[in-house]
Design a protein around this motif. Structure first.
Motif, PDB file in Angstrom:
ATOM      1  N   GLU A   1       0.899  -1.301  -0.009  1.00 58.02           N
ATOM      2  CA  GLU A   1       0.107   0.013  -0.109  1.00 58.02           C
ATOM      3  C   GLU A   1       0.849   1.236  -0.121  1.00 58.02           C
ATOM      4  OE1 GLU A   1      -3.037   0.259  -0.300  1.00 58.02           O
ATOM      5  OE2 GLU A   1      -3.663  -1.953  -0.207  1.00 58.02           O
TER       6      GLU A   1
ATOM      7  N   ARG B   1       2.094   1.833  -3.701  1.00 63.64           N
ATOM      8  CA  ARG B   1       0.922   2.184  -4.436  1.00 63.64           C
ATOM      9  C   ARG B   1       0.836   3.818  -4.103  1.00 63.64           C
ATOM     10  NH1 ARG B   1      -3.989   0.780  -3.226  1.00 63.64           N
ATOM     11  NH2 ARG B   1      -4.872   1.467  -5.179  1.00 63.64           N
ATOM     12  N   PHE B   2       0.620   4.206  -2.651  1.00 65.35           N
ATOM     13  CA  PHE B   2       0.479   5.788  -2.358  1.00 65.35           C
ATOM     14  C   PHE B   2       1.598   6.494  -3.073  1.00 65.35           C
ATOM     15  CE2 PHE B   2       1.187   9.158   0.395  1.00 65.35           C
ATOM     16  CZ  PHE B   2       0.269   9.958   0.481  1.00 65.35           C
TER      17      PHE B   2
ATOM     18  N   SER C   1      -7.205   8.524  -0.319  1.00 62.13           N
ATOM     19  CA  SER C   1      -6.802   7.237   0.208  1.00 62.13           C
ATOM     20  C   SER C   1      -7.145   7.020   1.434  1.00 62.13           C
ATOM     21  CB  SER C   1      -5.090   7.191  -0.052  1.00 62.13           C
ATOM     22  OG  SER C   1      -4.724   5.784   0.536  1.00 62.13           O
TER      23      SER C   1
ATOM     24  N   ARG D   1       1.687   7.365  -6.798  1.00 61.87           N
ATOM     25  CA  ARG D   1       0.432   8.197  -7.359  1.00 61.87           C
ATOM     26  C   ARG D   1       1.176   9.510  -7.201  1.00 61.87           C
ATOM     27  NH1 ARG D   1      -4.980   7.013  -4.178  1.00 61.87           N
ATOM     28  NH2 ARG D   1      -5.871   8.761  -5.438  1.00 61.87           N
TER      29      ARG D   1
ATOM     30  N   ALA E   1      -4.677   5.387   3.410  1.00 64.58           N
ATOM     31  CA  ALA E   1      -3.320   6.190   3.844  1.00 64.58           C
ATOM     32  C   ALA E   1      -4.108   6.883   5.202  1.00 64.58           C
ATOM     33  CB  ALA E   1      -2.983   7.194   2.818  1.00 64.58           C
TER      34      ALA E   1
ATOM     35  N   VAL F   1      -3.836  13.301  -2.679  1.00 61.33           N
ATOM     36  CA  VAL F   1      -3.610  11.882  -2.836  1.00 61.33           C
ATOM     37  C   VAL F   1      -3.896  11.186  -1.448  1.00 61.33           C
ATOM     38  CG1 VAL F   1      -1.853   9.816  -3.053  1.00 61.33           C
ATOM     39  CG2 VAL F   1      -2.053  11.730  -4.931  1.00 61.33           C
ATOM     40  N   TYR F   2      -3.343  11.992  -0.135  1.00 62.06           N
ATOM     41  CA  TYR F   2      -3.838  11.478   0.892  1.00 62.06           C
ATOM     42  C   TYR F   2      -5.142  11.410   1.273  1.00 62.06           C
ATOM     43  CZ  TYR F   2      -3.538  11.112   5.831  1.00 62.06           C
ATOM     44  OH  TYR F   2      -3.589  10.678   7.221  1.00 62.06           O
TER      45      TYR F   2
END
Length: 990
Positions: free
Chosen positions: A110, A113-114, A173, A117, A176, A169-170
């Protein structure tokens, strides 16, 4: 689960490792040296956030080293991914740190993946935050680089993360947000402090608002982020979404600085060694995080119960419970064993109290007392933090209150009810407050006192003695004023007597002239001159004789002072000051002695007086030829001795008349005139003295008024001494907020005007006489108008002025009501002395203090409100008592808002200095105090007539299971809590 809950552990939240992508100063591949330093670090490192730029590879390597047996003392290892924003700081760029929960499912997948991005536009392309794209970016930036890792490292220096993109992005998610915490460096180099330009202010605030925590070693910044400097906690909430925890790591890029932050500024986090503790520190940063050489001090280990063990008790399924040194909350359903546990801890501390054990089982609120018939041989054993063990039987059989000392303060419901009952027991609460006031004074300021009463006596005795001395001085001056009144009253009489004497002497002088024989007029005139000189000389000799008698009397007085008066004064001084600590020889230095050699001086004075008298008297003179003058006609008679003058007078008397009878008459009449002249001279001296009585009386009256002012200075000083006695408490109360500000101490002077007036009306003035003070009560009315305000609130000068005004207005009227006439000198003098002592007396004045709550004397409060005062007392003010404090249901007398506003901050403050154990049903006292340990009680019904079976689990709020039970027990479950929030239209944010 049964743990000690939240305890302090040292974390290394920012530390690089060998092979770190940028600025690697470690010796290549020296993992053994690196790990050895971590293992040997002091204080011990128990959680490590392995840091690297844009990658978790070093974190994964540390995990593999852990799997091979390294870092045995480290319980938590987590990744710290450092990224650089495209925001320039003072030197370089602002850095953010992404800390990830290592126990989250597929956390490495994960995280990748984060990071993927996050993109950086360059060279007409977009580069993702992956090792491959970073290496590609590095080669694009420097085509000369051929090594893959070097390209990766160079690409990392070029890659900058756009803050808005990262934030987006955070936010998008869910993983996240659930498993990642973001920190920002607070320094000026690569932190937000480097954004000091006005144009960067909004950006800086947005970055800091977005961050969950701040990396900083600055005490000023830590205070700022806790709402203790610059902004309040409320202002931080509005501007930055709340206070933020501050952490500091070694940021080690070499072995020299590994686990060795500058200035020993270690990071301490309170909680289990889990990522949840880090989350919890973001909720309660002040309680959960600290930067310093060692964690915050709490209670002394010797005053902390660290373990409870229940022995020989089949009804206790849980036999041993570790106990946190901070704030412990015992929760559970009704009848689950909460009070039972509190009682057992108190019993092990010998703090249950003799009163509780003596109560009947059927009416006692104590679990142990009610269960005594069923407890059997059960025992409790307490292990203390200092290594000591205490305990005993749980049925109280071995309690010996005559010799026991309670090792804890137990505020059971029964204790509070007894101390704060409406049956007059409020004096116990007053004594408790006085004890706290006494103990608020440092040992150096207690002046040897062992309790409040002694300290109060020490502080005020000096002024009470001064008050007594001035009262005695006023009485003595009043006696002298009475004497001057008598002298003033006899001026007319003395004038009349002097006039009579003058007439008598005039007649005698005329008679004397008739006895002179014709032809002897010259001798008669000379005789008159000599007679006048003799009278003057006799007066001088009489004055010297009076001086001599005075000197002899002074010799007697000196002897009496030495043998009786001074020793007695010394004995009285010793009695007044029993705490001096002086021995007999040291006290001898305080024996009053004369400054000079008074014996020699007085002997000399007597000898001098004798010489003067002898010189003025002269030697006896023998008269020869009566016709031969003994004194020349032009001699200065004032320089001749008395014997010569009298001899010459005798010679002349023989010449004035040859007739013996006439001569004897002349001599006798001359003597009579001399005697009367002497008497006249004394009368005139008395008259002059009496005529000066009025002026002297005025001076004495002023002196008495000044003494009255000094007396009131002593009274006011006594008042100030009491105020100073309460000053430490009042200073603290003034600085506090909320309910504590309602507690105050008031020191005041009170004047019992009625008793002052009644004494005069009963003993000193005749109420039957017509006048302004005729009839009972009129004097009190005048005193209330003229004197009471000054007596109770005025300065010494104001009191003195008020009394002077009262005397000027009313003394004549009061004297008119005297029961004796001035002519009755003896009775009137005695009365006037008593009158003056009453007028200037202060027996009707008192300096008193009241302990007030919201303006009301605590003795007049309801029992429930007294209970609140008692709780405030122990939680916020009782600094001297560091024993564990055990409280059963402290919220009993408060509404929920008051619990949150008043008790929550007090409990948070109290646990920093003593162990606090509470039994509660109130969620605020568990959740919003961020309790260090929650003990959950549960009971299963007994089989038959025995006791229920008690079970306990324990942990901290960072434990998910504990949080669920807290929610279920105190809130009725999450669903019930959310349903209430909906009905109250309160928005809940996750």
């Amino acid at each position: 689960m049964i743990t000690r809950g939240s305890e302090w552990h040292r974390w290394e939240p920012h530390i690089h490792a060998p092979g770190t992508l940028l600025n690697d100063q470690f010796k290549y591949g020296d993992w053994d040296g690196y790990l050895t330093l971590l293992e040997a670090a002091t204080p011990r490192v128990e959680a490590i956030a392995v840091t690297d730029y844009y990658t978790t590879s070093l974190y994964e390597e540390v995990l593999s080293q852990k799997a091979r047996g390294r870092l045995p003392g480290v319980a938590l290892i987590l990744p710290n991914i450092e990224v650089r924003l495209d925001v320039a700081a003072k030197s370089g760029f602002v850095n953010l740190h992404l800390l990830v929960d290592p126990h989250a499912t597929d956390h490495l997948v994960e995280v990748r993946r984060f990071l993927a991005r996050l993109q950086f536009p360059a060279y007409n392309d977009r580069f993702a935050c992956t090792p491959e794209d970073l290496a590609r970016l590095g080669r694009m930036a420097d085509p000369a680089i051929s090594d893959e890792r070097a390209a990766f490292a160079h690409g990392a220096t070029q890659f900058k993360v756009n803050f808005a993109q990262l934030k987006g992005v955070y936010v998008e998610s869910a993983w996240a947000k659930a498993n990642m915490l973001i920190g920002v460096a607070g320094g000026s180099g690569d932190g937000t402090s480097g954004l000091h330009q006005a144009a960067d202010q909004t950006l800086r605030q947005e970055i800091e608002k977005f961050a969950h925590f701040i990396f900083t070693s600055s005490p000023a910044q830590r205070e700022f982020w806790l709402g203790q400097r610059g902004l309040t906690a409320q202002e931080l909430q509005a501007r930055y979404d709340g206070c933020k925890p501050c952490m500091h790591g070694s940021d080690a890029h070499n072995l020299t600085t590994t686990a060795k932050p500058v200035g020993d500024r270690f990071s301490w986090i309170k909680g289990a060694l889990t990522f949840d503790s880090l989350r919890q520190s973001c909720i309660d940063p002040a309680c959960r995080t600290f930067v310093g050489p060692e964690p915050p001090k709490t209670a002394m280990p010797s005053q902390v119960v660290s373990q409870l063990v229940i022995e020989e008790a089949d009804w206790a399924a849980t036999k041993s419970i570790p106990i946190n040194p901070g704030l412990v909350a015992i929760i559970g359903a009704r009848g689950s064993g909460k009070t039972a546990l509190a009682d057992m801890i108190a019993a092990g501390c010998e703090a249950l109290g003799d009163t509780a054990w003596r109560q009947d089982e059927d009416v006692s609120p104590s679990f142990l007392v009610r269960a005594r018939p069923l407890i059997g041989d059960s025992k409790v054993r307490l292990q203390w933090g200092g290594g000591e063990t205490t305990g005993g039987y749980l049925d109280g059989r071995d309690v010996d209150d005559a010799w026991s000392f309670p090792r804890a303060r137990y505020l059971s419901q029964q204790f509070v009810e007894e101390l704060c009952s409406a049956r007059g027991a409020s004096e116990g609460l007053v004594r408790e407050i006085e004890r706290v006031i006494f103990e608020a004074h440092a040992n150096d300021d207690r002046e040897g006192a062992v309790n409040f009463g002694q300290l109060c006596e020490n502080r005020t005795e000096r002024y009470r003695q001064a008050r007594q001395r001035e009262a005695e001085a006023i009485a003595a001056i009043s006696d002298r004023i009475a004497t001057e009144f008598e002298k003033d009253a006899i001026v007319t009489s003395l004038q009349s007597q002097a006039a009579g004497k003058e007439t008598l002497i005039k007649g005698y002088t005329a008679d004397l002239a008739k006895l002179v024989v014709k032809g002897t007029e010259a001798q008669a005139n000379r005789h008159a001159e000599l007679s006048a000189a003799v009278q003057t000389l006799t007066g001088c000799i009489a004055a010297f004789s009076a001086q001599r008698r005075t000197f002899v009397a002074m010799q007697d007085e000196v002897k009496n002072t030495r043998t009786a008066k001074a020793p007695e004064m010394l004995r009285q001084a010793i009695a007044r000051h029993p705490s001096s600590g002086l021995n007999a020889s040291q006290w001898d230095a305080f024996l009053l002695v004369y400054k000079g050699d008074v014996d020699r001086a007085l002997t000399g004075y007597i000898a001098w007086a004798d010489e003067q008298i002898a010189s003025l008297t002269g030697q006896p003179v023998t008269v020869g030829d009566p016709t031969a003058a003994l004194i020349a006609s032009d001699a200065d008679l004032t320089k001749l001795p008395l014997s010569l003058l009298k001899a010459e007078m005798g010679r002349l008397e023989k010449l004035i008349s040859a007739d013996t009878i006439v001569r004897n008459q002349y001599s006798a009449l001359t003597q009579r005139i001399a005697t009367e002249n002497s008497a006249l001279q004394k009368l005139r001296m008395q008259l002059v003295d009496a005529q000066g009585a009025a002026e002297r009386r005025k001076a004495l009256q002023q002196e008495r008024e000044d003494a009255y002012g000094r007396l009131f200075t002593a009274v006011i000083s006594e008042q100030h001494a009491l105020e100073d006695l309460y000053a430490p408490l009042m200073t603290r109360l003034t600085a506090m907020s909320g309910t504590l500000r309602k507690l105050s101490v008031q020191v005041s002077r009170t004047a019992d005007v009625a008793s002052w007036a009644s004494h005069a009306e009963d003993h000193l003035i005749d109420l039957r006489k017509s006048g302004p003070f005729m009839g009972r009560g009129t004097l009190a009315e005048v005193a209330r108008t003229e004197l009471q305000a000054a007596w109770e609130a005025g300065s010494a000068a104001e009191v003195q002025a008020a009394m002077a005004s009262f005397i000027a207005k009313y003394t004549k009227d009061l004297l008119a009501h005297a029961p004796y006439a001035p002519a009755d000198q003896t009775a009137f003098r005695k009365w006037s002395t008593q009158f003056a002592r009453w007028l200037f007396g202060t027996d009707h004045l008192a300096v008193r203090y009241e302990i007030l709550y919201d303006g009301t004397d605590i003795r007049k409060l309801s029992p429930g409100t007294r209970g609140i005062v008692l709780l405030l007392l122990y939680l916020a003010l009782d600094d001297a008592d560091d024993r564990p404090l055990i409280i059963d249901q402290p919220e009993e007398n408060l509404d929920p808002k008051s619990v949150y506003d008043e008790l929550v901050p007090l409990f948070m403050q109290a646990r920093s200095k003593r162990q606090v154990i509470i039994v509660t049903h109130n969620a605020n006292l568990v959740i919003n105090t961020d309790a260090d340990q929650i003990i959950v009680a549960d009971a299963s019904p007994s089989m038959g007539s025995g006791l229920p079976t008690f079970r306990y689990v324990a942990g901290g709020l960072e434990d998910a299971d504990i949080r669920k039970q807290v929610c279920d027990i105190l809130e009725g479950g999450a669903e019930a809590f959310q349903a209430r929030a909906r009905r109250l239209r309160v928005r809940l944010e996750r």
